[in-house]
Write an enzyme that holds these catalytic residues in place. Structure first.
Site, PDB file in Angstrom:
ATOM      1  CD  GLU A 115      -1.003  -0.464   3.735  1.00 28.07           C
ATOM      2  OE1 GLU A 115      -2.144  -0.027   3.883  1.00 28.07           O
ATOM      3  OE2 GLU A 115      -0.488  -1.289   4.520  1.00 28.07           O
ATOM      4  CE  LYS A 150       6.851   5.349   5.779  1.00 26.56           C
ATOM      5  NZ  LYS A 150       6.187   6.474   6.389  1.00 26.56           N
ATOM      6  NE  ARG A 162       0.681   3.377  12.191  1.00 24.82           N
ATOM      7  CZ  ARG A 162       1.633   2.521  12.514  1.00 24.82           C
ATOM      8  NH1 ARG A 162       2.894   2.904  12.552  1.00 24.82           N
ATOM      9  NH2 ARG A 162       1.346   1.268  12.791  1.00 24.82           N
ATOM     10  NE  ARG A 212       5.909   6.400  16.126  1.00 26.61           N
ATOM     11  CZ  ARG A 212       7.088   6.491  15.577  1.00 26.61           C
ATOM     12  NH1 ARG A 212       7.198   6.407  14.284  1.00 26.61           N
ATOM     13  NH2 ARG A 212       8.146   6.705  16.318  1.00 26.61           N
ATOM     14  CD  GLU A 270       0.208   8.088   8.296  1.00 29.58           C
ATOM     15  OE1 GLU A 270       0.364   6.878   8.575  1.00 29.58           O
ATOM     16  OE2 GLU A 270       1.095   8.941   8.423  1.00 29.58           O
ATOM     17  CE  LYS A 314      10.074   3.276   8.587  1.00 23.41           C
ATOM     18  NZ  LYS A 314      10.204   4.481   9.407  1.00 23.41           N
TER      19      LYS A 314
END
Lengths: 528, 342
Positions: free
Chosen positions: A226, A228, A233, A248, A276, A398
């Site tokens: 997906e 980023k 977050r 986060r 997100e 990532k």
């Protein structure tokens, strides 16, 4: 405060995490329970309003020492920390005060409602009854925040070593809502308060940057991909028809995003969602800079809500119908989400589609073009992976786009903070615009300590002008700076804004004549 | 002009009637040297004059065949009508203040100095004068040293904590001055091993008749011998392979700059002790006052700050830009530069 002072001395000197954990465990082994609670508050708690203004503290210190203001200022700019400066320049203590950390902390709290005269005599008495290191700590306690290299994770690990409990469970306990006045140390570490706490979040599962080629991850079928996104977050906790949003940084940011709260209004089930928070307008993702306007605000105005509307992109489900499903496979957890999104029916909550691919080859061009949709690259997750606690290698990766780079010259330098307070670490960089230099970015990271020492020496020897802590320097040092994105900006003199600029390397082989021009930088916007 | 016979030049401070320079930073014919640190005793002078204990040090560092005349503290030499004498500066073994008298006018050049006794170098003696040329390495009120016995206790505690856990205590300090001071501080706490660069300086000092505490030379081949003991090494070795090889090493940096947290944390050592060979703020002010000088010239360090403060306190004070405190090519060997906050 002896235990605490000892702990601080040990922790601030070492950069070995294990040594810090040992020092914390030792503190928990030896300190009284009430002190332990206060210590935890100090390193996890939210910033309080400071009960004593800094300019008063400065004034009182000058009264005691008789030094002129400019000399104090000179000291402050060398030390880089007000509390420490005061601690160092005050004369030898005249008496000895020995109080526990919790006594100091509650006394300091009570200053809020005291008359200024009483506050003054309390502070002065404390200063003259403490050694410099304890004075420094006292001043920091007044300031309400302590940044000395104890992260929440280190704290939890120290606590785990002391109690023998699981770090994840302790993290839960600390993240819940409690205060040292309404809980005992035993209750806190055994987590008695968190069952009643509707807002209880889970620790975030974090991904590492990929350190191999994607082909080495194995069968492409086992993985999902997906985009980023570079937002915040966020974890939405919905229990007993109440909604909470955790960032986060493990802070509650609920009041800052009313549109997300509204979207979850009708959800009857208890769910915890990871996703997100992104700024979007007319279907396009805005830059992180825009989102920053929404952060750390007490009131989100209507104007701001229309200027920078946010949406919530859902990634994962951690709790479903009140049951912790983090150990279930990712594919299972995402199935649950689909039903949820359908039932929410809000334009603000989306579940972004996965990128369809059958072979790794197909993903390369998608990643390379990620910047065209304002994405930072791709996220790869193993379809069977559980939702881990913290950073675990192997299941989530990532896979970011390579950063853009330009060469720029340093024109201003400023001293850093904390351990970097003795060096010039914050640089303003410029590119050429005709015959002039124009500021393009500020960079704070990317050099080694050795390079920083070298640059600092250059700054000291080549400073042209002084503006407070800032030095103008001869434009000689050239750095290659890397950044994640670039956009036109009316707020910046150069007309462009770079996203997350940092120093990639020091180009000692280049001179100011070799740097980029504003023209060549702007080209990146269109061809980046 | 600094006074009627001392002149500031681009080579250093020059005594016109005496035709000599004080700690010149460029090659000259005649140089009077305050102490052996590289920024004060530079190579290239035709003739040197310094204290007995400094002679073997500069011979070791510059060359054994330099032309050098040695003097004792208080011994007066007449150079073209200028009475020259050396007086203890307390900075390190052999370090001297340089007193000059010409036609009744007295000037004192401090070199580097420390007022608190360290049990090793001859203690600082205030010398009355009309004009005082002072250093200012730690010329800010944030720099005030703890008494020697408090420092000693801190160091002793650190060493015994290490010993209890079987750790090796590694002290980093410049090979001339700081290293000997550390050796003195840790004397009797355990077997001491020193790096060869330090031992070379030790030998030079001992050759002038100054005995130093017991020690052994560190030999990394026999690294297990050092385990749990005390090691003294130059700061340049911090982070080097050699230091990393020492079993269970815990490192302490000894320097006045360790007074500030930022500097302590920057080095990422296990401990930082503010042990300095320079006068602290109170020491500088006290020493200046004791000279009864009305005119003060402030050299290397926080010269602008100290000069401004002295002016506010009624002195006629000026800052003087010198070549001291700068790094020489061979690397840092004094406290002036390394670790200093910018």
């Amino acid at each position: 405060m002896k235990h605490f002072s000892q702990l601080i001395s040990t922790v601030e000197m070492t950069n070995k995490t294990n040594a810090k954990i040992d020092a914390l465990a030792h503190y928990f082994d030896t300190a009284p329970d009430t002190d332990k609670l206060h210590l935890i508050t100090l390193f996890t708690g939210k910033r309080r309003r400071r009960p004593v203004r800094t300019n008063l503290m400065r004034e009182w210190c000058l009264e005691i020492t008789g030094y002129p203001e400019w000399l104090f200022q000179e000291c402050y700019s060398t030390v880089g920390d007000l509390g420490e400066t005061i601690a160092l320049i005050l004369p030898q203590p005249t008496h000895r005060l020995d109080r526990s950390l919790s006594t100091w902390m509650s006394e300091i709290k009570s200053l809020e409602s005291m008359e200024e005269e009483k506050v003054e005599s309390y502070v002065k008495d404390a200063w003259m009854g403490l050694e410099p290191q304890e004075r420094f700590i006292f001043n920091k306690l007044i300031g309400g925040s302590f940044r000395i290299g104890i992260s929440k994770k280190t704290l939890v690990n120290g606590l785990a070593k002391h109690t023998g409990r699981q770090p994840a469970q302790l993290m839960h306990s600390l993240m819940g809502q409690w205060s040292p006045e309404n809980i005992s140390f035993q209750e806190l570490v055994s987590g008695e308060h968190i069952n009643y706490d509707d807002s209880r979040p889970y620790p975030f599962c974090l991904a590492y940057p990929i350190d191999k080629s994607v082909e080495d991850l194995g069968d492409a079928d086992d993985w999902q991909a997906e985009y980023k996104w570079d937002g915040i977050r966020g974890q939405v906790v919905r229990r007993n028809e109440k909604t909470f949003i955790w960032s986060r940084g493990e802070e509650l940011v609920t009041p800052q995003f009313p549109e997300i709260i509204e979207a979850f209004q009708g959800v009857k089930d208890d769910v915890v969602i990871d996703g997100e928070i992104l700024p979007l307008k007319d279907g396009n993702v805005l830059l992180f800079n825009d989102l920053q306007k929404r952060l750390n605000r007490k009131n989100v105005t209507k104007k701001l809500l229309t200027e920078v509307p946010v949406e919530f992109y859902i990634y994962d489900c951690l709790e479903w119908n009140g049951i912790d499903i983090r150990e279930k496979p990712l594919s299972f957890r995402r199935q649950k989400l689909q039903g949820l999104v359908a039932s929410i029916q809000s334009p603000v909550v989306h579940m972004p589609k996965l990128i369809a691919f059958t072979k790794w080859d197909e993903l390369h061009p998608v990643r390379e073009n990620a910047r065209s949709v304002n994405s930072e690259g791709l996220m790869l997750k193993e379809r069977n992976s559980p939702y881990h606690t913290g950073r675990k290698k192997g299941d989530w990766w990532k896979w970011k786009v390579d950063p853009l780079t330009i060469d720029a010259v340093m024109i201003y330098a400023q001293r850093g903070h904390g351990r970097r307070s003795g060096h010039y670490t914050d640089y303003t960089l410029a590119v050429r615009d005709g015959d002039n230099l124009v500021t393009i970015a500020k960079a704070y990271s990317g050099l080694t300590d050795k390079e920083i020492t070298e640059v600092s020496r250059f700054v000291r020897q080549n400073a042209i002008e002084k503006f407070g802590p800032v030095r103008t320097v001869k434009p000689e040092l050239v750095f290659e700076i890397a950044f994640e994105g670039i956009a036109l900006s009316r707020r910046h003199k150069s007309g462009v804004a770079l996203r997350f600029p940092r120093i990639k390397r020091w180009r000692k082989d280049k001179s100011a004549a070799d740097i980029d021009t504003l023209e060549s930088v702007k080209q990146l916007i269109y061809h980046g | 002009m600094i006074n009627s016979y001392l002149k500031y030049t681009d080579k250093g401070i020059f005594c016109i009637p005496g035709k000599f320079y004080l700690d010149p930073w460029k090659p000259v014919d005649r140089a009077i040297i305050s102490h052996g640190h590289a920024d004060h005793a530079r190579p290239g002078m035709k003739h040197y004059l310094c204290h007995h204990f400094t002679t073997p040090v500069i011979q070791h560092r510059i060359s054994s065949d330099i032309s050098v005349v040695s003097k004792a503290y208080g011994e007066v030499t007449d150079i073209h009508g200028v009475k020259v004498s050396l007086h203890p500066a307390g900075h390190l073994i052999g370090s001297s203040q340089i007193r000059l008298e010409y036609k009744g006018e007295v000037a004192v050049f401090s070199g580097d100095y420390k007022v608190a006794p360290d049990g090793l170098s001859a203690p600082f003696e205030p010398v009355q004068c009309h004009t005082f040329i002072t250093e200012s390495t730690f010329g800010l009120p944030i720099y005030r040293w703890e008494p020697q016995e408090v420092l000693f206790n801190k160091i002793k505690n650190w060493v015994s904590q290490n010993q209890a856990k079987g750790y090796t205590s590694i002290f980093l300090g410049y090979s001339l001055g700081k290293a000997q001071r550390i050796m003195k501080l840790v004397e009797g706490l355990g077997q001491v091993y020193v790096h060869t660069a330090i031992e070379n300086v030790n030998k030079a000092i001992e050759s002038a008749g100054f005995p130093l505490p017991d020690r052994q030379i560190m030999n990394i081949e026999n690294k297990t011998d050092m385990e749990g003991k005390i090691v003294v090494a130059p700061p340049a070795l911090f982070g080097s392979k050699m230091i990393k090889k020492i079993p269970h090493g815990r490192t302490a940096m000894c320097s006045g700059w360790m007074q500030v947290r930022g500097s302590r944390r920057w080095r990422a050592v296990d401990a930082g002790f503010a042990v300095s060979d320079h006068a602290d703020w109170d020491g500088l002010l006290g020493a200046i006052k004791a000279t009864e000088a009305s005119k003060v010239f402030v050299t290397h360090g926080y010269q602008a700050t100290l000069a401004k403060y002295l002016n506010e306190k009624g002195y006629e004070a000026y800052e003087l830009l010198t070549g001291y405190g700068e790094k020489d090519e061979a690397g840092v060997d004094t406290e002036n530069e390394e670790n200093k906050p910018v």
